[in-house]
Write a protein that holds these residues in place. Structure first.
Motif, PDB file in Angstrom:
ATOM      1  N   LEU A 166     -18.603  -9.757   6.360  1.00  0.00           N
ATOM      2  CA  LEU A 166     -18.743  -9.293   4.980  1.00  0.00           C
ATOM      3  C   LEU A 166     -17.393  -9.060   4.316  1.00  0.00           C
ATOM      4  O   LEU A 166     -17.229  -9.318   3.124  1.00  0.00           O
ATOM      5  CB  LEU A 166     -19.594  -8.028   4.926  1.00  0.00           C
ATOM      6  CG  LEU A 166     -21.069  -8.233   5.276  1.00  0.00           C
ATOM      7  CD1 LEU A 166     -21.787  -6.901   5.356  1.00  0.00           C
ATOM      8  CD2 LEU A 166     -21.744  -9.156   4.283  1.00  0.00           C
ATOM      9  N   LEU A 171     -15.889 -12.149   2.631  1.00  0.00           N
ATOM     10  CA  LEU A 171     -16.549 -12.708   1.450  1.00  0.00           C
ATOM     11  C   LEU A 171     -16.007 -12.101   0.170  1.00  0.00           C
ATOM     12  O   LEU A 171     -15.696 -10.913   0.117  1.00  0.00           O
ATOM     13  CB  LEU A 171     -18.058 -12.445   1.512  1.00  0.00           C
ATOM     14  CG  LEU A 171     -18.820 -12.995   2.703  1.00  0.00           C
ATOM     15  CD1 LEU A 171     -20.294 -12.667   2.565  1.00  0.00           C
ATOM     16  CD2 LEU A 171     -18.601 -14.488   2.861  1.00  0.00           C
ATOM     17  N   SER A 184     -19.817 -14.192  -3.484  1.00  0.00           N
ATOM     18  CA  SER A 184     -20.418 -14.641  -2.227  1.00  0.00           C
ATOM     19  C   SER A 184     -21.243 -13.522  -1.605  1.00  0.00           C
ATOM     20  O   SER A 184     -22.315 -13.769  -1.045  1.00  0.00           O
ATOM     21  CB  SER A 184     -19.340 -15.117  -1.247  1.00  0.00           C
ATOM     22  OG  SER A 184     -18.674 -16.251  -1.756  1.00  0.00           O
ATOM     23  N   ARG A 185     -20.764 -12.287  -1.724  1.00  0.00           N
ATOM     24  CA  ARG A 185     -21.539 -11.145  -1.224  1.00  0.00           C
ATOM     25  C   ARG A 185     -22.836 -10.971  -1.999  1.00  0.00           C
ATOM     26  O   ARG A 185     -23.855 -10.592  -1.441  1.00  0.00           O
ATOM     27  CB  ARG A 185     -20.722  -9.862  -1.278  1.00  0.00           C
ATOM     28  CG  ARG A 185     -19.916  -9.672  -0.020  1.00  0.00           C
ATOM     29  CD  ARG A 185     -19.209  -8.360  -0.024  1.00  0.00           C
ATOM     30  NE  ARG A 185     -17.837  -8.693  -0.365  1.00  0.00           N
ATOM     31  CZ  ARG A 185     -16.956  -7.869  -0.855  1.00  0.00           C
ATOM     32  NH1 ARG A 185     -17.260  -6.633  -1.076  1.00  0.00           N
ATOM     33  NH2 ARG A 185     -15.747  -8.277  -1.124  1.00  0.00           N
ATOM     34  N   TRP A 197     -25.160 -13.504  -0.603  1.00  0.00           N
ATOM     35  CA  TRP A 197     -25.590 -13.010   0.715  1.00  0.00           C
ATOM     36  C   TRP A 197     -26.634 -11.917   0.546  1.00  0.00           C
ATOM     37  O   TRP A 197     -27.671 -11.925   1.201  1.00  0.00           O
ATOM     38  CB  TRP A 197     -24.377 -12.503   1.494  1.00  0.00           C
ATOM     39  CG  TRP A 197     -24.725 -11.739   2.719  1.00  0.00           C
ATOM     40  CD1 TRP A 197     -24.712 -10.397   2.882  1.00  0.00           C
ATOM     41  CD2 TRP A 197     -25.161 -12.277   3.968  1.00  0.00           C
ATOM     42  NE1 TRP A 197     -25.113 -10.061   4.151  1.00  0.00           N
ATOM     43  CE2 TRP A 197     -25.391 -11.197   4.836  1.00  0.00           C
ATOM     44  CE3 TRP A 197     -25.380 -13.570   4.425  1.00  0.00           C
ATOM     45  CZ2 TRP A 197     -25.837 -11.374   6.139  1.00  0.00           C
ATOM     46  CZ3 TRP A 197     -25.821 -13.739   5.725  1.00  0.00           C
ATOM     47  CH2 TRP A 197     -26.042 -12.647   6.569  1.00  0.00           C
ATOM     48  N   TRP A 198     -26.382 -10.972  -0.332  1.00  0.00           N
ATOM     49  CA  TRP A 198     -27.298  -9.856  -0.555  1.00  0.00           C
ATOM     50  C   TRP A 198     -28.656 -10.366  -1.028  1.00  0.00           C
ATOM     51  O   TRP A 198     -29.697  -9.926  -0.544  1.00  0.00           O
ATOM     52  CB  TRP A 198     -26.691  -8.902  -1.585  1.00  0.00           C
ATOM     53  CG  TRP A 198     -27.596  -7.790  -1.962  1.00  0.00           C
ATOM     54  CD1 TRP A 198     -28.306  -7.666  -3.110  1.00  0.00           C
ATOM     55  CD2 TRP A 198     -27.898  -6.631  -1.185  1.00  0.00           C
ATOM     56  NE1 TRP A 198     -29.030  -6.507  -3.100  1.00  0.00           N
ATOM     57  CE2 TRP A 198     -28.794  -5.862  -1.928  1.00  0.00           C
ATOM     58  CE3 TRP A 198     -27.503  -6.183   0.070  1.00  0.00           C
ATOM     59  CZ2 TRP A 198     -29.312  -4.654  -1.470  1.00  0.00           C
ATOM     60  CZ3 TRP A 198     -28.004  -4.979   0.520  1.00  0.00           C
ATOM     61  CH2 TRP A 198     -28.898  -4.226  -0.240  1.00  0.00           C
ATOM     62  N   CYS A 248     -30.455 -11.867   1.831  1.00  0.00           N
ATOM     63  CA  CYS A 248     -30.896 -10.824   2.757  1.00  0.00           C
ATOM     64  C   CYS A 248     -32.162 -10.141   2.249  1.00  0.00           C
ATOM     65  O   CYS A 248     -33.031  -9.770   3.026  1.00  0.00           O
ATOM     66  CB  CYS A 248     -29.805  -9.775   2.956  1.00  0.00           C
ATOM     67  SG  CYS A 248     -28.485 -10.309   4.039  1.00  0.00           S
ATOM     68  N   ILE A 304     -19.124 -18.735   2.460  1.00  0.00           N
ATOM     69  CA  ILE A 304     -20.072 -17.983   3.292  1.00  0.00           C
ATOM     70  C   ILE A 304     -20.229 -18.587   4.686  1.00  0.00           C
ATOM     71  O   ILE A 304     -20.003 -17.900   5.690  1.00  0.00           O
ATOM     72  CB  ILE A 304     -21.434 -17.855   2.589  1.00  0.00           C
ATOM     73  CG1 ILE A 304     -21.272 -17.082   1.271  1.00  0.00           C
ATOM     74  CG2 ILE A 304     -22.444 -17.158   3.501  1.00  0.00           C
ATOM     75  CD1 ILE A 304     -22.501 -17.068   0.391  1.00  0.00           C
ATOM     76  N   ALA A 323     -18.909 -17.143   8.252  1.00  0.00           N
ATOM     77  CA  ALA A 323     -19.884 -16.817   9.292  1.00  0.00           C
ATOM     78  C   ALA A 323     -19.560 -17.540  10.596  1.00  0.00           C
ATOM     79  O   ALA A 323     -19.619 -16.939  11.676  1.00  0.00           O
ATOM     80  CB  ALA A 323     -21.289 -17.179   8.816  1.00  0.00           C
ATOM     81  N   ILE A 383     -26.540 -19.583   6.640  1.00  0.00           N
ATOM     82  CA  ILE A 383     -27.404 -20.079   5.580  1.00  0.00           C
ATOM     83  C   ILE A 383     -27.591 -21.577   5.777  1.00  0.00           C
ATOM     84  O   ILE A 383     -26.636 -22.297   6.063  1.00  0.00           O
ATOM     85  CB  ILE A 383     -26.799 -19.793   4.194  1.00  0.00           C
ATOM     86  CG1 ILE A 383     -26.634 -18.286   4.012  1.00  0.00           C
ATOM     87  CG2 ILE A 383     -27.666 -20.372   3.086  1.00  0.00           C
ATOM     88  CD1 ILE A 383     -25.835 -17.884   2.788  1.00  0.00           C
ATOM     89  N   LEU A 425     -31.721 -17.994   4.607  1.00  0.00           N
ATOM     90  CA  LEU A 425     -30.953 -17.216   5.561  1.00  0.00           C
ATOM     91  C   LEU A 425     -31.576 -17.477   6.927  1.00  0.00           C
ATOM     92  O   LEU A 425     -32.807 -17.439   7.065  1.00  0.00           O
ATOM     93  CB  LEU A 425     -31.046 -15.727   5.200  1.00  0.00           C
ATOM     94  CG  LEU A 425     -30.126 -14.783   5.928  1.00  0.00           C
ATOM     95  CD1 LEU A 425     -28.670 -15.118   5.627  1.00  0.00           C
ATOM     96  CD2 LEU A 425     -30.415 -13.358   5.508  1.00  0.00           C
TER      97      LEU A 425
END
Length: 142
Positions: A5, A8, A12-13, A16-17, A20, A50, A54, A63, A84
């Protein structure tokens, strides 16, 4: 995960959020979630930020794209979405609003998942004595 995290950027976060929270999304949904101007910017975040972050920190991309897959929560067949990977997706507790805070160094970003109620939401934001408060009417949002 903390190291991943930290690698990122803010947008990008946000992608990701969103993944998620929902498990999957199309490019347009991810662009809105991250306040990006185009689907191409989302692809760049996915492929250049991302997944490489990762792979470097978690050992594999998090992803993946699928032209057709069944959503295990709804049973619905979903076409052309980014997903994801299941090992990284924990279903959120729907009874509680999902909130996260990111300190990017230059700004403090508060992310609140409002689900389908985002269109009718009109938050009230106040700041007093260094304390910020974001208030939503419960009947319309949370």
């Amino acid at each position: 995960m903390k190291q991943f995290l930290a690698a990122l950027d803010c947008r990008s976060r946000a992608i990701w959020w969103h993944l998620c929270c929902h498990g999957h999304a199309n490019l347009s949904e991810l662009a809105r979630a991250a306040a990006l101007d185009s689907d191409m910017e989302v692809l760049l975040c996915l492929r250049q930020v991302i997944n490489p972050a990762a792979t470097a920190t978690l050992g594999e991309p998090v992803i993946e794209f699928a032209s057709c897959r069944v959503d295990q929560v709804t049973g619905e067949k979903i076409h052309f979405h980014w997903w994801l990977k299941p090992a990284f997706w924990l279903q959120p507790d729907k009874a509680q609003p999902l909130v996260d805070i990111f300190d990017t160094g230059d700004e403090l970003v508060v992310v609140v998942d409002l689900g389908n109620r985002a269109e009718s939401c009109q938050p009230e934001v106040t700041c007093r004595n260094g304390i910020a408060m974001i208030r939503f009417e419960k009947s319309r949002s949370l």
